[in-house]
Scaffold this motif. Structure first.
Motif, short mmCIF file in Angstrom:
data_model
loop_
_atom_site.label_atom_id
_atom_site.label_comp_id
_atom_site.label_asym_id
_atom_site.label_seq_id
_atom_site.Cartn_x
_atom_site.Cartn_y
_atom_site.Cartn_z
N ALA A 67 0.83 -1.21 0.00
CA ALA A 67 0.00 0.00 0.00
C ALA A 67 0.87 1.26 0.00
O ALA A 67 0.57 2.23 -0.72
CB ALA A 67 -0.94 0.00 1.21
N THR A 68 1.94 1.26 0.76
CA THR A 68 2.83 2.42 0.81
C THR A 68 3.50 2.65 -0.53
O THR A 68 3.58 3.79 -1.01
CB THR A 68 3.89 2.24 1.92
OG1 THR A 68 3.21 2.06 3.17
CG2 THR A 68 4.81 3.45 2.02
N ASP A 80 2.30 15.62 0.91
CA ASP A 80 3.45 15.13 1.66
C ASP A 80 3.06 14.50 2.99
O ASP A 80 3.61 13.49 3.39
CB ASP A 80 4.44 16.26 1.92
CG ASP A 80 5.16 16.72 0.66
OD1 ASP A 80 4.97 16.09 -0.39
OD2 ASP A 80 5.91 17.69 0.74
N ALA A 81 2.08 15.10 3.69
CA ALA A 81 1.67 14.59 5.00
C ALA A 81 1.14 13.16 4.90
O ALA A 81 1.41 12.32 5.77
CB ALA A 81 0.62 15.50 5.63
N LEU A 82 0.40 12.86 3.85
CA LEU A 82 -0.12 11.52 3.64
C LEU A 82 1.03 10.53 3.45
O LEU A 82 1.05 9.45 4.05
CB LEU A 82 -1.05 11.48 2.43
CG LEU A 82 -1.57 10.10 2.02
CD1 LEU A 82 -2.42 9.49 3.13
CD2 LEU A 82 -2.36 10.22 0.74
N LEU A 83 1.98 10.89 2.62
CA LEU A 83 3.12 10.01 2.38
C LEU A 83 3.94 9.81 3.65
O LEU A 83 4.39 8.70 3.93
CB LEU A 83 3.99 10.54 1.24
CG LEU A 83 5.16 9.65 0.82
CD1 LEU A 83 4.68 8.25 0.46
CD2 LEU A 83 5.91 10.28 -0.33
N LEU A 87 4.75 6.23 5.27
CA LEU A 87 6.13 5.79 5.49
C LEU A 87 6.37 5.44 6.96
O LEU A 87 7.04 4.45 7.26
CB LEU A 87 7.11 6.87 5.04
CG LEU A 87 7.21 7.07 3.53
CD1 LEU A 87 8.02 8.32 3.22
CD2 LEU A 87 7.82 5.85 2.86
N GLU A 88 5.84 6.24 7.86
CA GLU A 88 6.00 5.95 9.28
C GLU A 88 5.32 4.64 9.66
O GLU A 88 5.86 3.84 10.41
CB GLU A 88 5.46 7.11 10.13
CG GLU A 88 6.32 8.35 10.05
CD GLU A 88 7.70 8.14 10.62
OE1 GLU A 88 8.66 8.61 9.97
OE2 GLU A 88 7.85 7.52 11.67
N THR A 89 4.11 4.43 9.16
CA THR A 89 3.39 3.19 9.44
C THR A 89 4.14 2.00 8.85
O THR A 89 4.32 0.98 9.51
CB THR A 89 1.96 3.26 8.87
OG1 THR A 89 1.28 4.35 9.49
CG2 THR A 89 1.20 1.97 9.10
N CYS A 90 4.59 2.15 7.63
CA CYS A 90 5.36 1.10 6.96
C CYS A 90 6.62 0.77 7.75
O CYS A 90 6.92 -0.40 8.00
CB CYS A 90 5.69 1.55 5.54
SG CYS A 90 6.49 0.29 4.53
#
Length: 154
Positions: A67-68, A80-83, A87-90
């Motif tokens: 998904a990332t 950018d905030a969504l990405l 990335l942090e979750t990933c």
């Protein structure tokens, strides 16, 4: 992979690509593949009951990495905030998965390779030096602090 070639053909890119973002996308899909393969190999082991948590984390990590990679590929209207959130979750799922796989790496080569796939993603990415700017991220994780986004007006 064709991530860089595809990115260069996007009308908004005007032939420019972001090497750090391309490496991130490729790393996400590579990690997803390694985790899926590791889960499948774990299911084939005689000690499958002992690998239950590893299998679950492998599958969760694969889903999140895929998904990332997909979200990073789409570059959703300069969000950018969504990405950063993705990335942090990933990164969080990958760390958990790598830690679990490392517990089994001495006995299962597929777990060693899976943990290695994440550790390769964890290494800091060099900055592009081509007008890219870093994302503003509150944490210090290498994925989130070193992924660079191309400045483009939309």
């Amino acid at each position: 992979m064709h991530a860089q070639q595809m990115a260069a053909t996007h009308p908004g890119a005007r032939g420019r690509t972001n090497d750090a973002l391309t490496r991130c996308i490729e790393s996400c899909f590579d990690c997803a593949q390694a985790c899926t393969s590791c889960a499948d190999a774990c299911l084939g082991e005689r000690s499958v009951a002992e690998l239950r948590q590893c299998i679950r984390l492998d599958l969760d990590c694969a889903d999140v990495c895929f998904a990332t990679g997909a979200v990073a590929t789409r570059r959703t209207a300069n969000q950018d905030a969504l990405l950063v959130q993705m990335l942090e979750t990933c990164a969080g799922f990958c760390r958990l998965c790598a830690e679990e796989c490392e517990k089994h790496a001495r006995h299962h080569e597929h777990c060693r390779i899976c943990a290695e796939a994440w550790r390769a993603c964890e290494r800091p990415l060099p900055s592009g030096g081509d007008g890219d700017r870093p994302l503003s991220v509150p944490s210090t994780g290498p994925l989130s602090t070193d992924i660079l986004m191309t400045q483009q007006s939309h």
